[in-house]
Design a protein around this motif. Sequence first.
Motif, mmCIF file in Angstrom:
data_model
loop_
_atom_site.group_PDB
_atom_site.id
_atom_site.type_symbol
_atom_site.label_atom_id
_atom_site.label_comp_id
_atom_site.label_asym_id
_atom_site.label_seq_id
_atom_site.Cartn_x
_atom_site.Cartn_y
_atom_site.Cartn_z
ATOM 1 N N PRO A 88 0.793 -1.238 0.000
ATOM 2 C CA PRO A 88 0.000 0.000 0.000
ATOM 3 C C PRO A 88 0.824 1.287 0.000
ATOM 4 O O PRO A 88 0.319 2.326 -0.400
ATOM 5 C CB PRO A 88 -0.842 -0.104 1.263
ATOM 6 N N ASN A 89 2.072 1.235 0.423
ATOM 7 C CA ASN A 89 2.906 2.441 0.448
ATOM 8 C C ASN A 89 3.658 2.681 -0.849
ATOM 9 O O ASN A 89 4.379 3.673 -0.985
ATOM 10 C CB ASN A 89 3.894 2.385 1.612
ATOM 11 N N CYS A 90 3.514 1.780 -1.800
ATOM 12 C CA CYS A 90 4.220 1.899 -3.081
ATOM 13 C C CYS A 90 3.618 3.030 -3.919
ATOM 14 O O CYS A 90 2.412 3.080 -4.146
ATOM 15 C CB CYS A 90 4.126 0.577 -3.847
ATOM 16 N N LYS A 91 4.470 3.927 -4.374
ATOM 17 C CA LYS A 91 4.066 4.995 -5.295
ATOM 18 C C LYS A 91 4.176 4.459 -6.715
ATOM 19 O O LYS A 91 4.897 3.500 -6.971
ATOM 20 C CB LYS A 91 4.970 6.218 -5.146
ATOM 21 N N VAL A 92 3.474 5.124 -7.637
ATOM 22 C CA VAL A 92 3.422 4.636 -9.018
ATOM 23 C C VAL A 92 3.670 5.767 -10.010
ATOM 24 O O VAL A 92 3.101 6.856 -9.858
ATOM 25 C CB VAL A 92 2.048 3.994 -9.322
ATOM 26 N N LEU A 93 4.503 5.503 -10.985
ATOM 27 C CA LEU A 93 4.658 6.355 -12.164
ATOM 28 C C LEU A 93 4.436 5.472 -13.382
ATOM 29 O O LEU A 93 5.053 4.411 -13.497
ATOM 30 C CB LEU A 93 6.058 6.967 -12.247
ATOM 31 N N LEU A 94 3.553 5.888 -14.257
ATOM 32 C CA LEU A 94 3.280 5.139 -15.477
ATOM 33 C C LEU A 94 3.870 5.873 -16.671
ATOM 34 O O LEU A 94 3.917 7.107 -16.689
ATOM 35 C CB LEU A 94 1.775 4.955 -15.662
ATOM 36 N N LEU A 95 4.310 5.114 -17.652
ATOM 37 C CA LEU A 95 4.880 5.656 -18.881
ATOM 38 C C LEU A 95 4.068 5.143 -20.053
ATOM 39 O O LEU A 95 3.605 3.998 -20.037
ATOM 40 C CB LEU A 95 6.329 5.194 -19.058
ATOM 41 N N SER A 96 3.909 5.978 -21.070
ATOM 42 C CA SER A 96 3.216 5.498 -22.259
ATOM 43 C C SER A 96 3.687 6.230 -23.500
ATOM 44 O O SER A 96 3.801 7.452 -23.507
ATOM 45 C CB SER A 96 1.704 5.679 -22.117
ATOM 46 N N GLY A 97 3.937 5.449 -24.528
ATOM 47 C CA GLY A 97 4.240 5.999 -25.839
ATOM 48 C C GLY A 97 2.984 6.074 -26.695
ATOM 49 O O GLY A 97 3.010 6.565 -27.815
ATOM 50 N N GLN A 98 1.887 5.585 -26.165
ATOM 51 C CA GLN A 98 0.597 5.580 -26.868
ATOM 52 C C GLN A 98 -0.201 6.820 -26.461
ATOM 53 O O GLN A 98 -0.236 7.171 -25.288
ATOM 54 C CB GLN A 98 -0.214 4.339 -26.484
ATOM 55 N N THR A 99 -0.867 7.423 -27.410
ATOM 56 C CA THR A 99 -1.684 8.593 -27.072
ATOM 57 C C THR A 99 -3.058 8.190 -26.564
ATOM 58 O O THR A 99 -3.716 8.955 -25.879
ATOM 59 C CB THR A 99 -1.862 9.509 -28.313
ATOM 60 N N ASP A 100 -3.482 6.970 -26.860
ATOM 61 C CA ASP A 100 -4.835 6.555 -26.510
ATOM 62 C C ASP A 100 -4.872 5.658 -25.271
ATOM 63 O O ASP A 100 -5.265 4.499 -25.333
ATOM 64 C CB ASP A 100 -5.488 5.846 -27.700
ATOM 65 N N THR A 101 -4.425 6.192 -24.142
ATOM 66 C CA THR A 101 -4.530 5.457 -22.877
ATOM 67 C C THR A 101 -5.606 6.062 -21.986
ATOM 68 O O THR A 101 -5.809 5.618 -20.865
ATOM 69 C CB THR A 101 -3.183 5.461 -22.130
ATOM 70 N N THR A 102 -6.312 7.062 -22.497
ATOM 71 C CA THR A 102 -7.316 7.776 -21.718
ATOM 72 C C THR A 102 -8.394 6.845 -21.189
ATOM 73 O O THR A 102 -8.809 6.959 -20.038
ATOM 74 C CB THR A 102 -7.964 8.887 -22.575
ATOM 75 N N THR B 166 -5.903 6.840 -9.022
ATOM 76 C CA THR B 166 -5.404 7.943 -9.838
ATOM 77 C C THR B 166 -3.904 7.769 -10.020
ATOM 78 O O THR B 166 -3.164 7.677 -9.038
ATOM 79 C CB THR B 166 -5.697 9.298 -9.163
ATOM 80 N N PHE B 167 -3.472 7.725 -11.259
ATOM 81 C CA PHE B 167 -2.060 7.559 -11.571
ATOM 82 C C PHE B 167 -1.623 8.629 -12.551
ATOM 83 O O PHE B 167 -2.389 9.039 -13.413
ATOM 84 C CB PHE B 167 -1.797 6.186 -12.207
ATOM 85 N N GLU B 168 -0.372 9.047 -12.406
ATOM 86 C CA GLU B 168 0.206 9.981 -13.363
ATOM 87 C C GLU B 168 0.835 9.186 -14.495
ATOM 88 O O GLU B 168 1.517 8.190 -14.270
ATOM 89 C CB GLU B 168 1.273 10.843 -12.686
ATOM 90 N N VAL B 169 0.582 9.643 -15.727
ATOM 91 C CA VAL B 169 1.174 8.992 -16.893
ATOM 92 C C VAL B 169 2.132 9.969 -17.557
ATOM 93 O O VAL B 169 1.744 11.078 -17.926
ATOM 94 C CB VAL B 169 0.092 8.540 -17.907
ATOM 95 N N LEU B 170 3.374 9.536 -17.695
ATOM 96 C CA LEU B 170 4.405 10.349 -18.338
ATOM 97 C C LEU B 170 4.568 9.887 -19.777
ATOM 98 O O LEU B 170 4.467 8.691 -20.066
ATOM 99 C CB LEU B 170 5.735 10.186 -17.598
ATOM 100 N N PRO B 171 4.843 10.813 -20.681
ATOM 101 C CA PRO B 171 5.001 10.427 -22.094
ATOM 102 C C PRO B 171 6.344 9.735 -22.334
ATOM 103 O O PRO B 171 7.341 10.051 -21.693
ATOM 104 C CB PRO B 171 4.935 11.761 -22.827
ATOM 105 N N LYS B 172 6.333 8.769 -23.246
ATOM 106 C CA LYS B 172 7.561 8.137 -23.729
ATOM 107 C C LYS B 172 7.773 8.608 -25.150
ATOM 108 O O LYS B 172 6.800 8.754 -25.874
ATOM 109 C CB LYS B 172 7.411 6.607 -23.718
ATOM 110 N N PRO B 173 8.965 8.833 -25.554
ATOM 111 C CA PRO B 173 10.176 8.652 -24.773
ATOM 112 C C PRO B 173 10.334 9.750 -23.726
ATOM 113 O O PRO B 173 9.824 10.859 -23.895
ATOM 114 C CB PRO B 173 11.285 8.729 -25.821
ATOM 115 N N ILE B 174 11.054 9.417 -22.665
ATOM 116 C CA ILE B 174 11.347 10.380 -21.607
ATOM 117 C C ILE B 174 12.844 10.318 -21.324
ATOM 118 O O ILE B 174 13.423 9.230 -21.244
ATOM 119 C CB ILE B 174 10.514 10.107 -20.331
ATOM 120 N N HIS B 175 13.443 11.460 -21.206
ATOM 121 C CA HIS B 175 14.871 11.529 -20.909
ATOM 122 C C HIS B 175 15.080 11.101 -19.455
ATOM 123 O O HIS B 175 14.268 11.427 -18.587
ATOM 124 C CB HIS B 175 15.382 12.966 -21.128
ATOM 125 N N PRO B 176 16.156 10.387 -19.165
ATOM 126 C CA PRO B 176 16.403 9.949 -17.789
ATOM 127 C C PRO B 176 16.404 11.074 -16.758
ATOM 128 O O PRO B 176 15.926 10.896 -15.639
ATOM 129 C CB PRO B 176 17.773 9.267 -17.868
#
Length: 152
Positions: free
Chosen positions: A96-110, A122-132
């Motif tokens: 339960p204490n685990c935080k989440v960051l999601l990545l997606s190269g797809q535009t249609d994850t809505t 509720t999760f945040e989705v970051l665009p791929k590619p993403i610089h380190p």
Amino acid sequence: MRTAGARKQSPIMGLIRIMTLPGKKLRVSVVDDEVLIASSFAMVLCNQGFDASFFTEPSQAIQAARYYAPDLLISEVTMPMLSGIELAIKVQRQCPNCKVLLLSGQTDTTYLLTASRANGHTFEVLPKPIHPTALLREIQATLGLAWLQEYK
């Protein structure tokens, strides 16, 4: 699969070391069905002082979380068998204490995000590619870490 934790000079100039907390390395699980992406992000995180593991199948990450509770899960949204959102929900049930960051190269994850929000996730989705460096900044914000040292 666990990545090697050997210390090397970061191949990415200007990266900021954000993880040198005394006595504890934050555990990060990186999940992407593309092995090069998963392993590269895990390597960058290890070089920055995190205890990072990578997985190419969501089921591997779920199994590992039973014994190795991550502080942070970084996952691709669109994967075969189980989406990153479904993975995040399952891992957070176990950890339960685990935080989440999601990545997606797809535009249609809505549609996936809308369904998860309707169920209270509720999760945040970051665009791929993403610089380190951008990923490290997102990790810093998500985990509430202070910038500790800057590479020059």
